[in-house]
Scaffold this motif. Sequence first.
Motif, PDB file in Angstrom:
ATOM      1  N   ARG A  98      49.916-119.602 102.639  1.00 61.93           N
ATOM      2  CA  ARG A  98      49.969-120.542 103.760  1.00 61.93           C
ATOM      3  C   ARG A  98      48.597-121.168 103.990  1.00 61.93           C
ATOM      4  O   ARG A  98      47.574-120.570 103.655  1.00 61.93           O
ATOM      5  CB  ARG A  98      50.466-119.860 105.030  1.00 61.93           C
ATOM      6  N   GLN A  99      48.651-122.364 104.552  1.00 63.14           N
ATOM      7  CA  GLN A  99      47.418-123.079 104.830  1.00 63.14           C
ATOM      8  C   GLN A  99      47.506-123.735 106.195  1.00 63.14           C
ATOM      9  O   GLN A  99      48.356-124.608 106.409  1.00 63.14           O
ATOM     10  CB  GLN A  99      47.132-124.127 103.766  1.00 63.14           C
ATOM     11  N   ALA A 100      46.641-123.308 107.082  1.00 67.38           N
ATOM     12  CA  ALA A 100      46.563-123.900 108.416  1.00 67.38           C
ATOM     13  C   ALA A 100      45.587-125.077 108.379  1.00 67.38           C
ATOM     14  O   ALA A 100      44.720-125.144 107.498  1.00 67.38           O
ATOM     15  CB  ALA A 100      46.099-122.852 109.422  1.00 67.38           C
ATOM     16  N   PRO A 101      45.708-126.007 109.306  1.00 73.40           N
ATOM     17  CA  PRO A 101      44.811-127.165 109.322  1.00 73.40           C
ATOM     18  C   PRO A 101      43.353-126.745 109.373  1.00 73.40           C
ATOM     19  O   PRO A 101      42.956-125.900 110.176  1.00 73.40           O
ATOM     20  CB  PRO A 101      45.222-127.893 110.604  1.00 73.40           C
ATOM     21  N   GLY A 102      42.559-127.315 108.476  1.00 71.25           N
ATOM     22  CA  GLY A 102      41.139-127.032 108.453  1.00 71.25           C
ATOM     23  C   GLY A 102      40.760-125.705 107.834  1.00 71.25           C
ATOM     24  O   GLY A 102      39.587-125.328 107.842  1.00 71.25           O
ATOM     25  N   LYS A 103      41.742-124.990 107.290  1.00 71.77           N
ATOM     26  CA  LYS A 103      41.456-123.677 106.702  1.00 71.77           C
ATOM     27  C   LYS A 103      41.880-123.648 105.243  1.00 71.77           C
ATOM     28  O   LYS A 103      42.655-124.474 104.783  1.00 71.77           O
ATOM     29  CB  LYS A 103      42.175-122.578 107.489  1.00 71.77           C
ATOM     30  N   GLU A 104      41.359-122.650 104.533  1.00 70.11           N
ATOM     31  CA  GLU A 104      41.730-122.489 103.139  1.00 70.11           C
ATOM     32  C   GLU A 104      43.122-121.870 103.035  1.00 70.11           C
ATOM     33  O   GLU A 104      43.579-121.159 103.941  1.00 70.11           O
ATOM     34  CB  GLU A 104      40.712-121.596 102.424  1.00 70.11           C
ATOM     35  N   ARG A 105      43.754-122.121 101.903  1.00 74.12           N
ATOM     36  CA  ARG A 105      45.044-121.508 101.669  1.00 74.12           C
ATOM     37  C   ARG A 105      44.854-120.008 101.462  1.00 74.12           C
ATOM     38  O   ARG A 105      43.940-119.579 100.761  1.00 74.12           O
ATOM     39  CB  ARG A 105      45.708-122.150 100.448  1.00 74.12           C
ATOM     40  N   GLN A 106      45.751-119.229 102.065  1.00 76.43           N
ATOM     41  CA  GLN A 106      45.602-117.791 102.004  1.00 76.43           C
ATOM     42  C   GLN A 106      46.903-117.124 101.561  1.00 76.43           C
ATOM     43  O   GLN A 106      47.994-117.633 101.824  1.00 76.43           O
ATOM     44  CB  GLN A 106      45.141-117.209 103.348  1.00 76.43           C
ATOM     45  N   PHE A 107      46.755-115.980 100.945  1.00 82.89           N
ATOM     46  CA  PHE A 107      47.886-115.193 100.480  1.00 82.89           C
ATOM     47  C   PHE A 107      48.666-114.629 101.664  1.00 82.89           C
ATOM     48  O   PHE A 107      48.079-114.177 102.646  1.00 82.89           O
ATOM     49  CB  PHE A 107      47.351-114.059  99.603  1.00 82.89           C
ATOM     50  N   VAL A 108      49.993-114.656 101.553  1.00 78.76           N
ATOM     51  CA  VAL A 108      50.849-114.068 102.569  1.00 78.76           C
ATOM     52  C   VAL A 108      51.606-112.866 102.014  1.00 78.76           C
ATOM     53  O   VAL A 108      51.512-111.761 102.547  1.00 78.76           O
ATOM     54  CB  VAL A 108      51.847-115.104 103.128  1.00 78.76           C
ATOM     55  N   GLY A 164      51.283-124.696 106.787  1.00 79.04           N
ATOM     56  CA  GLY A 164      52.138-125.086 105.685  1.00 79.04           C
ATOM     57  C   GLY A 164      52.324-123.869 104.792  1.00 79.04           C
ATOM     58  O   GLY A 164      51.332-123.226 104.440  1.00 79.04           O
ATOM     59  N   TYR A 165      53.557-123.577 104.432  1.00 76.84           N
ATOM     60  CA  TYR A 165      53.856-122.397 103.616  1.00 76.84           C
ATOM     61  C   TYR A 165      54.232-122.861 102.211  1.00 76.84           C
ATOM     62  O   TYR A 165      55.110-123.722 102.054  1.00 76.84           O
ATOM     63  CB  TYR A 165      54.973-121.573 104.245  1.00 76.84           C
ATOM     64  N   TYR A 166      53.585-122.253 101.226  1.00 74.71           N
ATOM     65  CA  TYR A 166      53.731-122.663  99.843  1.00 74.71           C
ATOM     66  C   TYR A 166      54.275-121.518  98.998  1.00 74.71           C
ATOM     67  O   TYR A 166      53.755-120.399  99.051  1.00 74.71           O
ATOM     68  CB  TYR A 166      52.388-123.110  99.273  1.00 74.71           C
ATOM     69  N   GLY A 222      60.408-106.137  91.677  1.00 74.97           N
ATOM     70  CA  GLY A 222      60.658-105.858  93.081  1.00 74.97           C
ATOM     71  C   GLY A 222      59.559-105.188  93.873  1.00 74.97           C
ATOM     72  O   GLY A 222      59.767-104.857  95.039  1.00 74.97           O
ATOM     73  N   VAL A 223      58.396-104.977  93.285  1.00 70.45           N
ATOM     74  CA  VAL A 223      57.283-104.403  94.042  1.00 70.45           C
ATOM     75  C   VAL A 223      56.716-105.485  94.958  1.00 70.45           C
ATOM     76  O   VAL A 223      56.459-106.608  94.512  1.00 70.45           O
ATOM     77  CB  VAL A 223      56.182-103.877  93.106  1.00 70.45           C
ATOM     78  N   THR A 224      56.539-105.151  96.219  1.00 74.83           N
ATOM     79  CA  THR A 224      56.098-106.152  97.180  1.00 74.83           C
ATOM     80  C   THR A 224      54.679-105.890  97.677  1.00 74.83           C
ATOM     81  O   THR A 224      54.214-104.744  97.712  1.00 74.83           O
ATOM     82  CB  THR A 224      57.045-106.224  98.390  1.00 74.83           C
ATOM     83  N   TYR A 225      54.028-106.958  98.056  1.00 75.07           N
ATOM     84  CA  TYR A 225      52.676-106.932  98.615  1.00 75.07           C
ATOM     85  C   TYR A 225      52.647-107.911  99.781  1.00 75.07           C
ATOM     86  O   TYR A 225      53.361-108.913  99.768  1.00 75.07           O
ATOM     87  CB  TYR A 225      51.643-107.379  97.582  1.00 75.07           C
ATOM     88  N   SER A 226      51.823-107.636 100.785  1.00 79.09           N
ATOM     89  CA  SER A 226      51.661-108.587 101.873  1.00 79.09           C
ATOM     90  C   SER A 226      50.294-108.393 102.503  1.00 79.09           C
ATOM     91  O   SER A 226      49.677-107.332 102.380  1.00 79.09           O
ATOM     92  CB  SER A 226      52.772-108.425 102.911  1.00 79.09           C
ATOM     93  N   THR A 227      49.861-109.435 103.166  1.00 76.22           N
ATOM     94  CA  THR A 227      48.574-109.365 103.821  1.00 76.22           C
ATOM     95  C   THR A 227      48.702-108.634 105.151  1.00 76.22           C
ATOM     96  O   THR A 227      49.789-108.593 105.746  1.00 76.22           O
ATOM     97  CB  THR A 227      48.005-110.788 104.024  1.00 76.22           C
ATOM     98  N   ASP A 228      47.619-108.048 105.610  1.00 75.48           N
ATOM     99  CA  ASP A 228      47.671-107.183 106.784  1.00 75.48           C
ATOM    100  C   ASP A 228      48.227-107.883 108.025  1.00 75.48           C
ATOM    101  O   ASP A 228      48.948-107.261 108.826  1.00 75.48           O
ATOM    102  CB  ASP A 228      46.262-106.656 107.089  1.00 75.48           C
ATOM    103  N   SER A 229      47.900-109.147 108.192  1.00 76.41           N
ATOM    104  CA  SER A 229      48.280-109.839 109.430  1.00 76.41           C
ATOM    105  C   SER A 229      49.789-110.043 109.566  1.00 76.41           C
ATOM    106  O   SER A 229      50.270-110.367 110.660  1.00 76.41           O
ATOM    107  CB  SER A 229      47.568-111.186 109.520  1.00 76.41           C
TER     108      SER A 229
END
Length: 127
Positions: free
Chosen positions: A38-48, A92-94, A55-62
């Motif tokens: 995802r990428q918020a206005p004025g910020k870098e795109r970050q992993f979600v 924006g979610y990519y 089927g192994v899943t990963y996610s960011t702490d937030s």
Amino acid sequence: QVQLVESGGRLVQAGDSLRLSCVESGRNFGTYGMGWFRQAPGKERQFVAAISWNGVTYSTDSVNGRFAISRDGAKNTVWLQMNDLKPEDTAGYYCAAAVYGHSWTGAPREERLWDYWGQGTQVTVSS
């Protein structure tokens, strides 16, 4: 040629749930790692979140405990279920696909690990 098409983004209120979808056009979906950034206005795109070919899943702490990623090989689709949305989730979610998603040894946070990207879908969370 791999194409990723996202859908499901819209304006919601804080606390609401939303499910994003990403459909991959191609014959190798089952071997790809899939993920969401995802990428918020004025910020870098970050992993979600990401899900490996098996089927192994990963996610960011937030988003831990609120978001969940899943996939269906029969539909060439990956979803991002988002619960208890917060205004800070506005972005924006990519959708992304990784050819070498079978070789991850940890959360694939770096964009260099991803080969294909969708155009994005906007999620706006009002307070």
